[in-house]
Enzyme design. Sequence first.
Site, PDB file in Angstrom:
ATOM      1  N   GLY A  64     -10.408  21.118   2.095  1.00 14.44           N
ATOM      2  CA  GLY A  64     -10.844  22.090   1.111  1.00 14.44           C
ATOM      3  C   GLY A  64     -12.195  22.679   1.483  1.00 14.44           C
ATOM      4  O   GLY A  64     -12.983  22.057   2.199  1.00 14.44           O
ATOM      5  N   GLY A 113      -7.379  18.543   1.694  1.00  9.11           N
ATOM      6  CA  GLY A 113      -6.651  19.581   0.989  1.00  9.11           C
ATOM      7  C   GLY A 113      -5.471  20.119   1.768  1.00  9.11           C
ATOM      8  O   GLY A 113      -4.498  20.612   1.179  1.00  9.11           O
ATOM      9  N   GLU A 136     -11.489  11.401   2.945  1.00  8.74           N
ATOM     10  CA  GLU A 136     -12.375  11.666   1.809  1.00  8.74           C
ATOM     11  C   GLU A 136     -13.414  10.586   1.562  1.00  8.74           C
ATOM     12  O   GLU A 136     -14.525  10.885   1.081  1.00  8.74           O
ATOM     13  CB  GLU A 136     -11.540  11.876   0.540  1.00  8.74           C
ATOM     14  CG  GLU A 136     -10.761  13.169   0.513  1.00  8.74           C
ATOM     15  CD  GLU A 136      -9.436  13.087   1.259  1.00  8.74           C
ATOM     16  OE1 GLU A 136      -8.701  14.078   1.258  1.00  8.74           O
ATOM     17  OE2 GLU A 136      -9.143  12.010   1.849  1.00  8.74           O
ATOM     18  N   ASP A 144      -7.198  12.281  -2.274  1.00  3.27           N
ATOM     19  CA  ASP A 144      -6.693  12.967  -3.471  1.00  3.27           C
ATOM     20  C   ASP A 144      -5.620  13.970  -3.077  1.00  3.27           C
ATOM     21  O   ASP A 144      -4.901  13.743  -2.111  1.00  3.27           O
ATOM     22  CB  ASP A 144      -7.850  13.599  -4.259  1.00  3.27           C
ATOM     23  CG  ASP A 144      -8.512  14.767  -3.538  1.00  3.27           C
ATOM     24  OD1 ASP A 144      -8.486  14.809  -2.288  1.00  3.27           O
ATOM     25  OD2 ASP A 144      -9.065  15.660  -4.223  1.00  3.27           O
TER      26      ASP A 144
END
Length: 349
Positions: A64, A113, A136, A144
Site C-alpha cells: 500500500g 496490499g 507488515e 492484514d
Amino acid sequence: MTDIDIRKDGHAGRITLNRPKALNALTYDMCLAIEDALWRWRDDPTVKLVLIDAMGEKAFCAGGDIAEMYATGTAGDYAYGQRFWRDEYRMNALLSEYPKPVVSFLQGFTMGGGVGVGCHGSHRVVGDTSRIAMPECGIGLIPDVGGSYLLARAPGRVGDYLGLTADRMGPGDAIYVGFADLYVPESQWDGITVALCAQGNVTALTEAAQPAPEAGLATLRAQIDHLFVSGSLAEIVAGLKADQGDFAQQALAKLTRNAPLSMAFTLEMLTKLRAGTLNIRRALELEYRFTSRAMEHGDFIEGIRAAIIDKDKSPNWSHDLTGVPQDAVAAMMQPVEGENVTFERRSEA
C-alpha cells in the site's frame, strides 16, 4: 496516464495496476476503483471473468502507498488511515467471495496490499520471478488485507513463521502455502491473457499450468512446526535462541528486526482464527482491531519513519522481544466500537 486501467476486454473485466515506477503501490483511490468495478461486473452477463495484472516486470504490487498515512498520522489525524483500511478490507472481502472467476498474474514482488488484491481470487498465477510476502511486522503493523486468513490456513505453523519473519515465498512456496494456485512460465502470460478474454473461461490457463517448482518451506516444515508451535512470542524466541542450528538462528535474526507488539498480536490473531470461525470476514475484522489503533497505540508511525522516511533501519519499538505484556496485546484485540469493518456495498459505488 492513470494509476489503474479498468476496462472490459472481450468476455473479461480487466484491472491493470499502472504505477510501475512505484512498484504499483496501491493508493486509496485505486482501492475504491477496484471495488466499484467488481460491483459493476458482478451482475453483468457480458463479463464472464475478472483478470487482474500489473505493468512492469519488478512487481505486481509491492504494498500500500503509506506516505499519506504517515503524513496524517504524524499530524494526529488517524481517521484517514482508518478509512483507508476499512475500505480496502471491504474490497479484499469482495474479491475473496466473488461469484465469477478472478485470475491474477503475480510477477515480481507481491507484498502487503498487493496480496490483498492478487491473492484472494480463484486462479492466482505465479512465475519464476514471483516473490510473495507479508512484511507488515517490520513496520509496526500486522499481516492484514486478509493475509491472516491465508496464513491461518497454511500447513502446520508455516503461517506463523511467515507472519513473524516476513520471509519471501517463491512460486513453489506460494502454491504450497496457499497464496497461489498455478505455476505458468511468464513467457506464456500474454498469450493466455488474450485467450482468457476471447473465450471467457479459464481453460487456456489451466491447460498451460505446469508442475510447481520445489517448495523450500515444505522441506523446512518439521523444523518450523517444532520451533513455532507456541502461541507465545517469548517462548518462540527462547526456543530459537536455544537451537543453534542455522535455520533457527536465521529466523531469530529476522524476528529481531520486527515490532514485538505486532508479532505478539499476529500470533494471538492466528490462534483465534484457527480455533474459531476461519473465514475472510472474521480475519479482516480481527486485523482491523489492530490497524485502526496502530498509529495511535502501536508502532506503525515509528516503523514507517525508520523504514521509509529516515531510512535509518533503527526503529525504537515500544517493547522488546521478551517483554510484550499480554494486556498490551489484549488492548489491541478489543472490538472497535462503531467503527468496525462493514462489508456492505458503498453507496458511492
